[in-house]
Design an enzyme around this catalytic site. Structure first.
Site, PDB file in Angstrom:
ATOM      1  N   HIS A   1      -3.876   6.016   3.374  1.00  0.00           N
ATOM      2  CA  HIS A   1      -4.576   4.796   2.971  1.00  0.00           C
ATOM      3  C   HIS A   1      -3.968   3.546   3.586  1.00  0.00           C
ATOM      4  CE1 HIS A   1      -5.935   1.666   0.035  1.00  0.00           C
ATOM      5  NE2 HIS A   1      -7.022   2.419  -0.012  1.00  0.00           N
TER       6      HIS A   1
ATOM      7  N   SER B   1     -11.315  -1.009  -0.870  1.00  0.00           N
ATOM      8  CA  SER B   1     -10.040  -0.985  -0.133  1.00  0.00           C
ATOM      9  C   SER B   1     -10.246  -1.260   1.346  1.00  0.00           C
ATOM     10  CB  SER B   1      -9.373   0.385  -0.272  1.00  0.00           C
ATOM     11  OG  SER B   1      -8.604   0.470  -1.435  1.00  0.00           O
TER      12      SER B   1
ATOM     13  N   ASP C   1       0.836  -1.199   0.000  1.00  0.00           N
ATOM     14  CA  ASP C   1       0.000   0.000   0.000  1.00  0.00           C
ATOM     15  C   ASP C   1       0.876   1.256   0.000  1.00  0.00           C
ATOM     16  OD1 ASP C   1      -2.359   1.814   0.766  1.00  0.00           O
ATOM     17  OD2 ASP C   1      -3.294  -0.162   0.844  1.00  0.00           O
TER      18      ASP C   1
END
Length: 417
Positions: A180, A351, A142
């Protein structure tokens, strides 16, 4: 008259020079390609084509190359070259309504996010909380991680960045500049303590592998290198004891689970090769299906070796943006989790659904390892996910929910019985 001729010649020189400036030092446009090679390949061919090697696989037979676009066809005919593919872009799969909420500071008491309760993670913790004496690890590919976040730091076993083909284990290089990756990590493994939130598997070790930049985008070539790092682990050695087993082997530190909350639209064969390689070693690969409302998942979730995850909301409904054709579903709307600067935030997207499934897989493998000393095969584990999922939509599999919403308690129970 003489000065007039000189002036005319000067004009011709200027005009001609502007037309063919490339020959006089103007930059040559280069493209990035992923080259699959065999043992006969010689790097000198790249330099002969005015290219440069950006990165080389350590266990995958690839080199990542920048070279003039006009030289791509010539490279395909070089000795030792099996395949030449243009690199492509991948990006994080979040940001659909409501997107990110305003980050909150550390909470004075721990909150159980609704998704953690929905997958019945708390009911599984009496059987497995992800602990396995360091054998089971989840590699999160990520944007990096907030490596000193108080709700993550104890479970972060290793961090590495592969951005732009450069491998670095310096914390500043795998620091999350987007948010994220930190959010995904919290849903997998936020600590069960007295602050913030808690993850699905609050005692599992995680590897933070940074493959995406601050904007949340990256390249297929870096994802391939990230998968390679997940297999090599912190010691950088594949199968250090030479027994042919790296997953569930206490002598090796390869990740047992690879979690990818990212995707792209391109089917790049060398990327699929890397997925197949990890799969052949027994690694469970979990990926987000995508947020386009499309009839099929994005890549890598579209590959049959990958567990493609769709999103559901608090009412068990599939949002319009969750791509169809998934294998399983999980909470992905208004998910509260860890965020950079020791804070917490709310995100939505496939996600956010993906780490719920990755965490459940970690619970299952830890439970099986603790009882039997081995981990489940990829096929056996996927079968458990299918048969223990809470069925919604049409009876059995359907393109909206897949086999249903993942259930941690039932999956762990099936694994130890």
């Amino acid at each position: 008259m003489k000065s007039y001729k000189i002036f005319v010649l000067f004009l011709v020189f200027v005009i001609f020079g502007a037309t063919v400036g490339v020959a006089w030092g103007a930059p040559i446009e280069k493209v990035r390609v992923i080259v699959t090679i065999d043992r006969e390949f010689n790097e000198s061919f790249i330099f002969a084509l005015d290219g440069n090697v950006v990165a080389k696989g350590r266990i995958f037979p690839i080199v990542v190359v920048d070279l003039p676009s006009r030289a791509v066809e010539r490279l395909k005919n070089v000795k030792g070259v099996i395949r030449v593919e243009y690199d492509a872009e991948v990006h994080i799969l979040k940001g659909k309504p409501p997107g990110v909420g305003k980050p909150k500071p550390p909470q004075p008491s721990q909150e159980i996010p609704w998704g953690i309760s929905r997958v019945r993670a708390l009911d599984a913790w009496s059987m497995s909380d992800g602990s396995s004496e360091g054998v089971i690890e989840v590699a999160i590919l990520d944007t990096g991680i907030d490596y000193d976040h108080p709700d993550l730091v104890a479970n972060l076993a290793w961090g590495v960045s592969v951005l732009r083909g450069k491998i670095s284990t310096k914390p500043k290089d795998y620091r999350d500049q987007n948010g994220h990756g930190t959010h995904v990590a919290g849903t997998v493994a936020a600590l069960n303590n007295e602050i913030g939130v808690v993850g699905v598997a609050p005692s599992v070790e995680i590897y933070a592998i940074r493959v995406l930049g601050p904007s949340g985008s990256g390249s297929y070539s870096d994802i391939i290198l990230g998968i390679e790092q997940a297999l090599l682990g912190p010691d950088g050695v594949l199968d250090s004891d030479g027994d042919g087993i790296i997953v569930g082997d206490p002598e090796d530190d390869a990740a047992e689970v690879i979690s990818m909350s990212l995707g792209g639209s391109s089917d790049v064969e060398s990327f699929h090769d890397a997925i197949n390689w990890a799969y052949s070693w027994g690694v469970i690969i979990v990926a987000a299906s995508g947020n386009d409302g499309a009839p099929s998942p994005s890549y890598p979730a579209a590959y049959p070796e990958v567990v493609a995850v769709g999103a559901t909301d608090v009412n068990d409904q599939v949002p319009w943006w969750s791509n169809r054709g998934v294998e399983i579903s999980a909470p992905g709307v208004d998910i509260l989790s860890t965020y950079p600067d020791d804070s917490y935030g709310t995100l939505s997207g496939t996600s956010m659904a993906t780490p719920h499934v990755s965490g459940v897989v970690a619970l299952v493998q830890a439970a099986h390892y603790n009882k039997y000393g081995t981990v489940l095969s990829v096929e056996a584990l996927r079968e458990i996910l299918h048969t223990t999922a809470e069925d919604h939509g049409l009876l059995g599999w359907d393109p909206y929910y897949g086999y249903g919403i993942v259930r941690a308690d039932l999956a762990v129970q099936a694994a130890i019985n």
